[in-house]
Design a protein around this motif. Sequence first.
Motif, PDB file in Angstrom:
ATOM      1  N   ASN A   1      10.451 -61.283  15.486  1.00 41.69           N
ATOM      2  CA  ASN A   1      11.032 -62.278  16.264  1.00 41.69           C
ATOM      3  C   ASN A   1      10.233 -63.005  17.089  1.00 41.69           C
ATOM      4  OD1 ASN A   1      13.518 -60.921  15.379  1.00 41.69           O
ATOM      5  ND2 ASN A   1      13.972 -59.903  17.084  1.00 41.69           N
ATOM      6  N   LEU A   2       9.347 -63.744  16.324  1.00 38.85           N
ATOM      7  CA  LEU A   2       8.513 -64.684  16.995  1.00 38.85           C
ATOM      8  C   LEU A   2       9.168 -66.084  16.974  1.00 38.85           C
ATOM      9  CD1 LEU A   2       5.104 -63.554  15.537  1.00 38.85           C
ATOM     10  CD2 LEU A   2       6.003 -62.817  17.629  1.00 38.85           C
ATOM     11  N   LEU A   3       8.777 -66.710  18.134  1.00 43.04           N
ATOM     12  CA  LEU A   3       9.271 -68.367  17.950  1.00 43.04           C
ATOM     13  C   LEU A   3       8.575 -68.972  16.914  1.00 43.04           C
ATOM     14  CD1 LEU A   3       8.677 -69.217  21.752  1.00 43.04           C
ATOM     15  CD2 LEU A   3      10.971 -69.096  20.644  1.00 43.04           C
ATOM     16  N   THR A   4       9.302 -69.438  15.934  1.00 44.62           N
ATOM     17  CA  THR A   4       8.658 -70.112  14.527  1.00 44.62           C
ATOM     18  C   THR A   4       8.047 -71.250  14.822  1.00 44.62           C
ATOM     19  OG1 THR A   4      10.662 -71.193  13.973  1.00 44.62           O
ATOM     20  CG2 THR A   4      10.450 -68.794  13.019  1.00 44.62           C
ATOM     21  N   SER A   5       8.450 -72.248  16.059  1.00 39.01           N
ATOM     22  CA  SER A   5       8.156 -73.387  16.204  1.00 39.01           C
ATOM     23  C   SER A   5       7.053 -73.256  17.350  1.00 39.01           C
ATOM     24  CB  SER A   5       9.125 -74.058  16.930  1.00 39.01           C
ATOM     25  OG  SER A   5       9.586 -73.709  18.054  1.00 39.01           O
ATOM     26  N   ALA A   6       6.279 -72.065  17.658  1.00 38.07           N
ATOM     27  CA  ALA A   6       5.071 -72.172  18.472  1.00 38.07           C
ATOM     28  C   ALA A   6       4.048 -71.509  17.905  1.00 38.07           C
ATOM     29  CB  ALA A   6       5.628 -71.108  19.580  1.00 38.07           C
TER      30      ALA A   6
ATOM     31  N   ARG B   1       2.332 -60.255  22.716  1.00 35.56           N
ATOM     32  CA  ARG B   1       3.398 -60.882  23.571  1.00 35.56           C
ATOM     33  C   ARG B   1       4.114 -59.902  24.614  1.00 35.56           C
ATOM     34  NH1 ARG B   1       8.656 -63.935  20.671  1.00 35.56           N
ATOM     35  NH2 ARG B   1       9.205 -61.547  20.070  1.00 35.56           N
TER      36      ARG B   1
ATOM     37  N   PHE C   1       9.808 -55.722  17.629  1.00 40.29           N
ATOM     38  CA  PHE C   1      10.966 -55.494  16.700  1.00 40.29           C
ATOM     39  C   PHE C   1      10.476 -55.422  15.223  1.00 40.29           C
ATOM     40  CE2 PHE C   1      11.676 -58.001  20.482  1.00 40.29           C
ATOM     41  CZ  PHE C   1      13.063 -57.728  20.949  1.00 40.29           C
TER      42      PHE C   1
END
Lengths: 331, 231
Positions: free
Chosen positions: A89-94, A150, A85
């Motif tokens: 749109n990555l997980l910010t908490s990971a 990913r 994207f």
Amino acid sequence: MQHVTKIYKGRGGTVDAVKDVSLKVEPGEIYGIIGHSGAGKSSLIRCMNLLERPSSGKVLFGGRELTSLKERELQAERRRIGMIFQHFNLLTSATVRENIAFPLVLAGQSKRRQAARVDELLELVGLQAHGDKYPAQLSGGQKQRVGIARALAAEPAVLLCDEATSALDPQTTSSILSLLLSINEKLGLTIILITHEMQVIRSICDRVAVMDAGRVVEEGPVLDVFLRPAHGVTKQFADELSELEGGAPLPRRAGSKLVRLHFVGEETYEPVLFEAVKGSAVQCAILQGTVSRMKHTPYGQLLVELSGSPSDIDGAIASLRSSGIDAEVLP
Amino acid sequence: MSGNLSALRSTGMDWSRIDPAEIWTATQDTLSMLGLSLVFTIALGLVIGVLLYLTSSRQLLYLPVVYSFLSLVVNILRSVPFIILMIAVMPLTKEIAGTTIGVAGTIPPLVIGAAPFFGRLVETALREIDRGIIEAAQAMGASKWDIVRRVLLRESRPGLLAAVTVTAITLVSYTAMAGVVGGGGLGDLAIRYGYQRYQTEVMIVAVVVLILLVQLLQMLGDWLVRKISRK
Ligand SMILES: Nc1ncnc2c1ncn2[C@@H]1O[C@H](COP(=O)(O)OP(=O)(O)O)[C@@H](O)[C@H]1O
Ligand SMILES: [Mg+2]
């Protein structure tokens, strides 16, 4: 995709974002879709993995009709379609590792296999040193590399890229594009990308579709489409490439002709222009010119002014054409 | 001179009247009311909050009728003053806890009072999540349950922790009110001694302990939020 249409219904009326688009992307190719902002590119690519359900038409993927699948079956097929994207749109908490492992967790893989696969992917995208960082600690280019890793984790057959380089600076853009190209060549992965930047299409795409107001107005191999653009929008993008348009009007001598020459392939490096005017009385002045590449194919454009007697000029043009140059006499 | 002093003492504070054991028991009661009601409030409130979020417009489970109904119930429960709510739910309390007094008797009203509040905070925290992240998960083939568990609840952790902190502090003041209806705890102590027996000093100690408790909760919450924030 067959006759795909997407209509958004909202309070302010309806928007026909995609109008009757049919496309076929071959395995292993890099297929670009270019258009100005609002042309419907994002809507189209989001219809491909059914993030948006088409209002009508079919989406076929490897022989299966995605548009007719049940939710569970669709989820399984989506694991074979990676997507990256514009805003990552990555997980910010990971962490980086956890982000890359996400599709593997969804697929229920064991921790050990996940770790091994994540190591491979970190190496592929060149982020070995950053596995335990969080996205907020990375640069835009690095975030997109995580996005790519990913998207590739579950070994998809196709990678969809929604303006993957539009949030990046030019240098980072080219490094991400060469990464995509090398993945395409190394893994044989099919890549479908949308963009509004001609440079993206020029540097890595095999085929291209030009979108305008929800329709695909032109389609074909990149060279064919942009060297002989038929539609207005395609011409605009082609001009971005040649940079020959615009600026002050060119000086013209009486009795001279302005000719635009297109060179494609190895002839770009041949002394064809010199050969054409050598024996004749025609004088040749080069007004503008570029020599560049489209993916692996060299191409060039020259704007030249030929002066002399009309018959000599016509002779020179004929000689250029006979050596395979596309010569366009400008009014 | 000495008469003046003793007069001053009789109208002033007599700190020797404070029974530390009684304060300690009351503190323990408050803590167990708080702990138990917080656990149930979090569990119930999470469900309410996630449902509110999922059923709202343009979300994964868009169900306008369910959303409107749930939202109405939440709003009603939030507009009834806690003390009235507590009395109104007494029959239900008896049903669930077997009693309406003591620590056990306060848990159902505390949870019914606080869970809708916490649920709204959860809904708000979930709305803060970038839609793009949810879409990325969908594109990777995540089911709705995967998204709730692995994206929504994970990405909103700092917001959820802040919501838990606010809710815990609200519950501290609710437990003080619950004390009046026979729940025990620091609030009960403050009212019984301070209001009914004019032993202001007991009330002051009880209130100070409550203030300390709130302060401690806020600091702990802020610290945890800072520790897990990655943005
Ligand atoms: N979710 C949506 N709801 C309503 N209209 C939308 C939505 N997404 C896109 N559109 C509209 O559809 C048209 C095409 O948008 P988009 O596909 O994003 O174009 P592009 O990616 O080429 O810029 C625009 O007019 C846009 O406003
Ligand atoms: Mg777009």
